[in-house]
Design a protein around this motif. Sequence first.
Motif, PDB file in Angstrom:
ATOM      1  N   LEU A  44      74.011  16.323  41.381  1.00 41.87           N
ATOM      2  CA  LEU A  44      73.018  17.288  40.902  1.00 41.87           C
ATOM      3  C   LEU A  44      73.591  18.122  39.756  1.00 41.87           C
ATOM      4  O   LEU A  44      72.875  18.459  38.800  1.00 41.87           O
ATOM      5  CB  LEU A  44      72.587  18.201  42.057  1.00 41.87           C
ATOM      6  CG  LEU A  44      71.421  19.148  41.771  1.00 41.87           C
ATOM      7  CD1 LEU A  44      70.132  18.363  41.587  1.00 41.87           C
ATOM      8  CD2 LEU A  44      71.268  20.155  42.905  1.00 41.87           C
ATOM      9  N   ALA A  45      74.864  18.450  39.837  1.00 40.52           N
ATOM     10  CA  ALA A  45      75.509  19.224  38.778  1.00 40.52           C
ATOM     11  C   ALA A  45      75.432  18.493  37.444  1.00 40.52           C
ATOM     12  O   ALA A  45      75.210  19.118  36.388  1.00 40.52           O
ATOM     13  CB  ALA A  45      76.965  19.498  39.146  1.00 40.52           C
ATOM     14  N   LEU A  46      75.610  17.183  37.460  1.00 37.00           N
ATOM     15  CA  LEU A  46      75.536  16.399  36.228  1.00 37.00           C
ATOM     16  C   LEU A  46      74.131  16.442  35.642  1.00 37.00           C
ATOM     17  O   LEU A  46      73.961  16.560  34.420  1.00 37.00           O
ATOM     18  CB  LEU A  46      75.958  14.956  36.502  1.00 37.00           C
ATOM     19  CG  LEU A  46      77.393  14.750  36.994  1.00 37.00           C
ATOM     20  CD1 LEU A  46      77.641  13.278  37.277  1.00 37.00           C
ATOM     21  CD2 LEU A  46      78.396  15.269  35.969  1.00 37.00           C
ATOM     22  N   LEU A  47      73.120  16.346  36.504  1.00 38.34           N
ATOM     23  CA  LEU A  47      71.737  16.418  36.022  1.00 38.34           C
ATOM     24  C   LEU A  47      71.436  17.786  35.424  1.00 38.34           C
ATOM     25  O   LEU A  47      70.795  17.897  34.371  1.00 38.34           O
ATOM     26  CB  LEU A  47      70.760  16.128  37.165  1.00 38.34           C
ATOM     27  CG  LEU A  47      70.800  14.712  37.756  1.00 38.34           C
ATOM     28  CD1 LEU A  47      69.815  14.610  38.919  1.00 38.34           C
ATOM     29  CD2 LEU A  47      70.480  13.666  36.706  1.00 38.34           C
ATOM     30  N   ALA A  48      71.882  18.845  36.104  1.00 39.15           N
ATOM     31  CA  ALA A  48      71.637  20.205  35.611  1.00 39.15           C
ATOM     32  C   ALA A  48      72.302  20.414  34.255  1.00 39.15           C
ATOM     33  O   ALA A  48      71.732  21.043  33.352  1.00 39.15           O
ATOM     34  CB  ALA A  48      72.138  21.223  36.623  1.00 39.15           C
ATOM     35  N   ARG A  49      73.495  19.894  34.110  1.00 35.46           N
ATOM     36  CA  ARG A  49      74.186  19.995  32.817  1.00 35.46           C
ATOM     37  C   ARG A  49      73.385  19.265  31.731  1.00 35.46           C
ATOM     38  O   ARG A  49      73.207  19.768  30.615  1.00 35.46           O
ATOM     39  CB  ARG A  49      75.590  19.389  32.928  1.00 35.46           C
ATOM     40  CG  ARG A  49      76.401  19.457  31.652  1.00 35.46           C
ATOM     41  CD  ARG A  49      77.392  18.318  31.564  1.00 35.46           C
ATOM     42  NE  ARG A  49      76.724  17.019  31.614  1.00 35.46           N
ATOM     43  CZ  ARG A  49      77.350  15.858  31.470  1.00 35.46           C
ATOM     44  NH1 ARG A  49      78.659  15.837  31.309  1.00 35.46           N
ATOM     45  NH2 ARG A  49      76.704  14.713  31.520  1.00 35.46           N
TER      46      ARG A  49
END
Length: 455
Positions: free
Chosen positions: A16-21
């Motif tokens: 999810l962190a990668l998507l948010a970035r």
Amino acid sequence: MHLHILGICGTFMGSLALLARDLGHKVTGSDANVYPPMSTQLENAGIELMQGYDRSHLQPHPDLVIVGNAMKRGIDAVEYMLNQGLSYTSGPQFLADHVLQGKHVLGVAGTHGKTTTTTMLAWVLDQAGLNPGFLIGGVPLGFSGSARLGGGQYFCVEADEYDSAFFDKRSKFVHYHPKTAILNNLEFDHADIFDDLAAIQKQFHHLVRTIPSEGCIIAPITETNIDEVLDMGCWTPVVRTSLNQNPDVAFSAEQLSADGSHFKVLHQGVVKGEVQWTMTGQHSVANALATIAAAQHVGVSIEQACHALSNFGGVKRRMELLGTVRGIEVYDDFAHHPTAIETTLDGARKRLGERKLWAIIEPRSNTMRMGSHKEGLAYSARLADEVIWYQPEGLDWDLQPVIDSATNHAHVSRSLDQIIARIVNEAGEGDAVVVMSNGGFGGLHQKLLNALKLS
């Protein structure tokens, strides 16, 4: 917007962190357990990681805190977040609100095989030119990361039945509203949050209630626990799969090798394609059939899907060969449930033949630590020639009864150094060592490879 993720190194939250970035947000995160491969992936993506859950990590205040489901009341950062009135949400809710809106979501649910099947599905759609987005609870070998936004209308998501957050005890997958849903299998698991199988089935039916009537549910013909869920009410066409040739089932397989590495795919009893790949085990064949059925639902032909799967690279920590030293193969596998242990070792045994198979198993999951599966553990590992069970500190029960009931050579160890010494001294050329844990296992994998190189 500055997002801070509590529990960022979990497989879901890291993805999810990668998507948010990629959505353009500044992303930072905290975790008590920072270990590869997720920590490496996040650091390479330029995301700042902080050790532990101190309130200082939330200073200055982020615009939004995304709270992982490992967080509990009493944790310093959580109490600070609540007392300061910071905006917060769960990971699944953030995904639903900011990524999945307007997408054709393909969700993969089940006790076993979610990560691998989601990766297969994303791979097949990608090879078909559909440029899907995806969120995978692991690190796929065929993509540069475990998540991406994609450029098309399709999004593949690992649909986990675990709860969403301490303030939202619904299963994660209830948030996703898939149009294409794979229900691969269903067994009792997650004893820390579910009292029994019926409680999990209730959550699965919550998922079924959200699938549109123009959607598709894909399920094996042999899964009676899923049948019971569908009997509670189903408003969506159901496509069935079978590991055995069956003209009455939409998708079935004609096995061409015992280890699952080569099979034909039949649609309504007629051969439509063939898969020959590096994956092993009947569970892999089952995952492939579900993938092919889901891909067909969004317009990918069976022949296209079979061709893509024949070039599928797999997922890290799913029978991943880490290295071969002195002719000894060392594998990493995520198995942490008796069924997963059994099916993984079955595939390995059929591929290895008479070669010696070692299994090193850490009962690390919450369900394992509570002893809910202890009665079936010895049987699940029976196909290995030698089994070393690791008894970590904090395990609430003694592993010795598992050793006593084993029909193969089984041992219990409380020391990683002891495990490494046994392998170094007793394993020989041609042996395969499978290390099984859903955690970092104290870095055992690399320590073992290094010790073998020095021996």
